[in-house]
Design an enzyme around this catalytic site. Structure first.
Site, mmCIF file in Angstrom:
data_model
loop_
_atom_site.group_PDB
_atom_site.id
_atom_site.type_symbol
_atom_site.label_atom_id
_atom_site.label_comp_id
_atom_site.label_asym_id
_atom_site.label_seq_id
_atom_site.Cartn_x
_atom_site.Cartn_y
_atom_site.Cartn_z
ATOM 1 N N LYS A 191 0.833 -1.216 0.000
ATOM 2 C CA LYS A 191 0.000 0.000 0.000
ATOM 3 C C LYS A 191 0.866 1.265 0.000
ATOM 4 O O LYS A 191 0.664 2.168 -0.793
ATOM 5 C CB LYS A 191 -0.922 0.044 1.237
ATOM 6 C CG LYS A 191 -1.852 -1.135 1.378
ATOM 7 C CD LYS A 191 -2.724 -1.004 2.612
ATOM 8 C CE LYS A 191 -1.978 -0.995 3.931
ATOM 9 N NZ LYS A 191 -1.256 -2.265 4.217
ATOM 10 N N ARG A 206 -9.491 0.732 8.881
ATOM 11 C CA ARG A 206 -9.079 -0.629 9.193
ATOM 12 C C ARG A 206 -10.171 -1.404 9.924
ATOM 13 O O ARG A 206 -9.975 -2.583 10.237
ATOM 14 C CB ARG A 206 -7.845 -0.584 10.088
ATOM 15 C CG ARG A 206 -6.530 -0.775 9.326
ATOM 16 C CD ARG A 206 -5.436 -0.576 10.335
ATOM 17 N NE ARG A 206 -4.253 -1.322 10.103
ATOM 18 C CZ ARG A 206 -3.130 -0.799 9.603
ATOM 19 N NH1 ARG A 206 -3.087 0.440 9.176
ATOM 20 N NH2 ARG A 206 -2.045 -1.527 9.530
ATOM 21 N N ARG A 215 11.495 -5.776 5.242
ATOM 22 C CA ARG A 215 11.251 -4.347 4.975
ATOM 23 C C ARG A 215 12.225 -3.456 5.750
ATOM 24 O O ARG A 215 12.545 -3.720 6.910
ATOM 25 C CB ARG A 215 9.813 -4.000 5.383
ATOM 26 C CG ARG A 215 9.531 -2.509 5.320
ATOM 27 C CD ARG A 215 8.070 -2.197 5.228
ATOM 28 N NE ARG A 215 7.328 -2.556 6.419
ATOM 29 C CZ ARG A 215 6.004 -2.434 6.529
ATOM 30 N NH1 ARG A 215 5.291 -1.980 5.515
ATOM 31 N NH2 ARG A 215 5.393 -2.780 7.641
ATOM 32 N N ARG A 247 11.339 -1.529 11.308
ATOM 33 C CA ARG A 247 10.283 -1.173 12.257
ATOM 34 C C ARG A 247 10.213 -2.187 13.394
ATOM 35 O O ARG A 247 10.352 -3.387 13.172
ATOM 36 C CB ARG A 247 8.928 -1.140 11.530
ATOM 37 C CG ARG A 247 8.681 0.169 10.811
ATOM 38 C CD ARG A 247 7.468 0.120 9.938
ATOM 39 N NE ARG A 247 6.283 -0.457 10.568
ATOM 40 C CZ ARG A 247 5.082 -0.506 9.993
ATOM 41 N NH1 ARG A 247 4.911 -0.002 8.775
ATOM 42 N NH2 ARG A 247 4.056 -1.043 10.600
ATOM 43 N N ARG A 256 -0.331 -9.110 13.555
ATOM 44 C CA ARG A 256 -0.905 -8.054 12.704
ATOM 45 C C ARG A 256 -1.685 -8.660 11.543
ATOM 46 O O ARG A 256 -2.735 -8.142 11.144
ATOM 47 C CB ARG A 256 0.205 -7.127 12.190
ATOM 48 C CG ARG A 256 0.730 -6.199 13.286
ATOM 49 C CD ARG A 256 2.101 -5.648 12.972
ATOM 50 N NE ARG A 256 2.125 -4.858 11.763
ATOM 51 C CZ ARG A 256 3.198 -4.726 10.975
ATOM 52 N NH1 ARG A 256 4.320 -5.351 11.263
ATOM 53 N NH2 ARG A 256 3.131 -3.975 9.905
HETATM 54 P P1 ADP Z 1 2.257 -1.776 3.291
HETATM 55 O O1 ADP Z 1 2.292 -0.266 3.212
HETATM 56 O O2 ADP Z 1 1.064 -2.360 2.599
HETATM 57 O O3 ADP Z 1 2.430 -2.306 4.682
HETATM 58 P P2 ADP Z 1 4.842 -1.587 1.931
HETATM 59 O O4 ADP Z 1 4.526 -0.718 0.759
HETATM 60 O O5 ADP Z 1 5.630 -0.994 3.031
HETATM 61 O O6 ADP Z 1 3.507 -2.309 2.475
HETATM 62 O O7 ADP Z 1 5.592 -2.871 1.358
HETATM 63 C C1 ADP Z 1 6.005 -3.931 2.237
HETATM 64 C C2 ADP Z 1 7.377 -4.455 1.816
HETATM 65 O O8 ADP Z 1 7.257 -5.144 0.567
HETATM 66 C C3 ADP Z 1 8.426 -3.374 1.607
HETATM 67 O O9 ADP Z 1 9.655 -3.909 2.008
HETATM 68 C C4 ADP Z 1 8.362 -3.117 0.092
HETATM 69 O O10 ADP Z 1 9.628 -2.652 -0.403
HETATM 70 C C5 ADP Z 1 8.039 -4.490 -0.438
HETATM 71 N N1 ADP Z 1 7.144 -4.466 -1.622
HETATM 72 C C6 ADP Z 1 6.144 -3.590 -1.897
HETATM 73 N N2 ADP Z 1 5.524 -3.921 -3.057
HETATM 74 C C7 ADP Z 1 6.158 -5.055 -3.491
HETATM 75 C C8 ADP Z 1 5.967 -5.905 -4.648
HETATM 76 N N3 ADP Z 1 5.006 -5.650 -5.556
HETATM 77 N N4 ADP Z 1 6.790 -6.974 -4.779
HETATM 78 C C9 ADP Z 1 7.743 -7.234 -3.842
HETATM 79 N N5 ADP Z 1 7.966 -6.481 -2.752
HETATM 80 C C10 ADP Z 1 7.188 -5.407 -2.574
HETATM 81 P P1 AMP Z 2 0.959 0.382 9.437
HETATM 82 O O1 AMP Z 2 2.133 1.320 9.329
HETATM 83 O O2 AMP Z 2 -0.171 0.767 8.534
HETATM 84 O O3 AMP Z 2 1.374 -1.065 9.282
HETATM 85 O O4 AMP Z 2 0.385 0.553 10.918
HETATM 86 C C1 AMP Z 2 1.197 0.272 12.053
HETATM 87 C C2 AMP Z 2 0.329 0.172 13.297
HETATM 88 O O5 AMP Z 2 -0.309 1.436 13.544
HETATM 89 C C3 AMP Z 2 -0.813 -0.835 13.237
HETATM 90 O O6 AMP Z 2 -0.401 -2.151 13.560
HETATM 91 C C4 AMP Z 2 -1.777 -0.249 14.289
HETATM 92 O O7 AMP Z 2 -1.345 -0.528 15.605
HETATM 93 C C5 AMP Z 2 -1.626 1.251 14.056
HETATM 94 N N1 AMP Z 2 -2.585 1.765 13.054
HETATM 95 C C6 AMP Z 2 -2.298 2.336 11.849
HETATM 96 N N2 AMP Z 2 -3.421 2.698 11.210
HETATM 97 C C7 AMP Z 2 -4.458 2.343 12.018
HETATM 98 C C8 AMP Z 2 -5.870 2.424 11.924
HETATM 99 N N3 AMP Z 2 -6.472 2.957 10.838
HETATM 100 N N4 AMP Z 2 -6.612 1.943 12.946
HETATM 101 C C9 AMP Z 2 -6.036 1.421 14.034
HETATM 102 N N5 AMP Z 2 -4.723 1.301 14.196
HETATM 103 C C10 AMP Z 2 -3.917 1.754 13.204
#
Ligand code: ADP
Ligand code: AMP
Length: 220
Positions: free
Chosen positions: A13, A88, A127, A160, A171
């Protein structure tokens, strides 16, 4: 363009939201990034949120809805926004709809990026995120040009705290229980588009661009 990108943690995302934000000139609103900044700054919001984030649980709806209400009222959202990580829960989705319909500015797009759990585990544990600009990299799938350094701003990359194997499992369970049901909610509203997120970043990017291009043309 007022957009929600749904998908499990690690679905990509944030990666895609950043690219769309750059190409469309509208802000990416990542609630996780906002909360992590609040934690770093030690604000009351950060202190409350950290307990939930460390456990891999969701921060309470009332807190998140207040935060989004405030963020969407900022001037930079006047021409649109990309929500990444919100809503969410069903309660958050309903509150968002009510808020936007009061403003007469309903969502124009909801995308659900689908990736199977096995792949999500690999993406999350590999990541690395920029401390300064929150850009997301991956040790194997999307490595930075220079190890440990952000391609975009030169900031330091870190892992992270919640991207460890144990919290990641929690999660993903929370996502399945509380967030996945939103796809049915938005499908019924007729605004949902599902995207195969298993392809590489460039291919997923192209699908978003094609879909957004097609929609913009349709809307004139
Ligand atoms: P989200 O925001 O949904 O939690 P991220 O955009 O941070 O996910 O992506 C999660 C991990 O996967 C990161 O390390 C990113 O570089 C990697 N990633 C994102 N899109 C892809 C893809 N299409 N193929 C492989 N790895 C990806
Ligand atoms: P993310 O960076 O989107 O993976 O979010 C990291 C953490 O932030 C999640 O595991 C939740 O604890 C909190 N969080 C982020 N967005 C929300 C949301 N819309 N509602 C509740 N918790 C959230």
């Amino acid at each position: 363009m007022r957009m929600v990108i749904l998908g499990a943690p690690g679905a990509g995302k944030g990666t895609q939201a950043r690219l769309i934000s750059e190409s469309q000139g509208i802000p990416q609103i990542a609630t996780g990034d906002i909360l992590r900044q609040a934690v770093r700054e030690g604000t009351p919001l950060g202190r409350e949120a950290q307990v939930y984030m460390d456990r891999g649980e969701l921060v309470p709806d009332s807190v998140m809805i207040g935060l989004i209400r405030e963020r969407l009222s900022c001037e930079d959202c006047a021409n649109g926004f990309i929500l990444d990580g919100f809503p969410r829960t069903l309660e958050q989705a309903k509150a968002l709809n009510a808020l936007l319909s009061d403003l007469g500015k309903p969502l124009t797009h909801v995308f659900d990026v689908e990736v199977p759990r096995e792949e999500l585990l690999k993406r999350l544990t590999g990541r690395r995120v920029c401390r300064q600009c929150s850009a997301s990299f991956h040790l194997e799938f999307n490595p930075p040009r220079q190890e440990g350094v952000c391609d975009h701003c030169g900031g330091e990359l870190f892992q992270r705290a919640d991207d460890n194997a144990q919290t990641v499992g929690k999660r993903l369970d929370v996502y399945g229980e509380q967030t996945k049901p939103l796809t049915a909610f938005y499908r019924e509203l007729g605004v949902l588009t599902t995207i195969d997120g298993t392809r590489d970043i460039g291919e997923v990017r192209k699908e978003f661009a094609d879909l957004l291009g097609a929609v913009s043309t349709k809307q004139g």
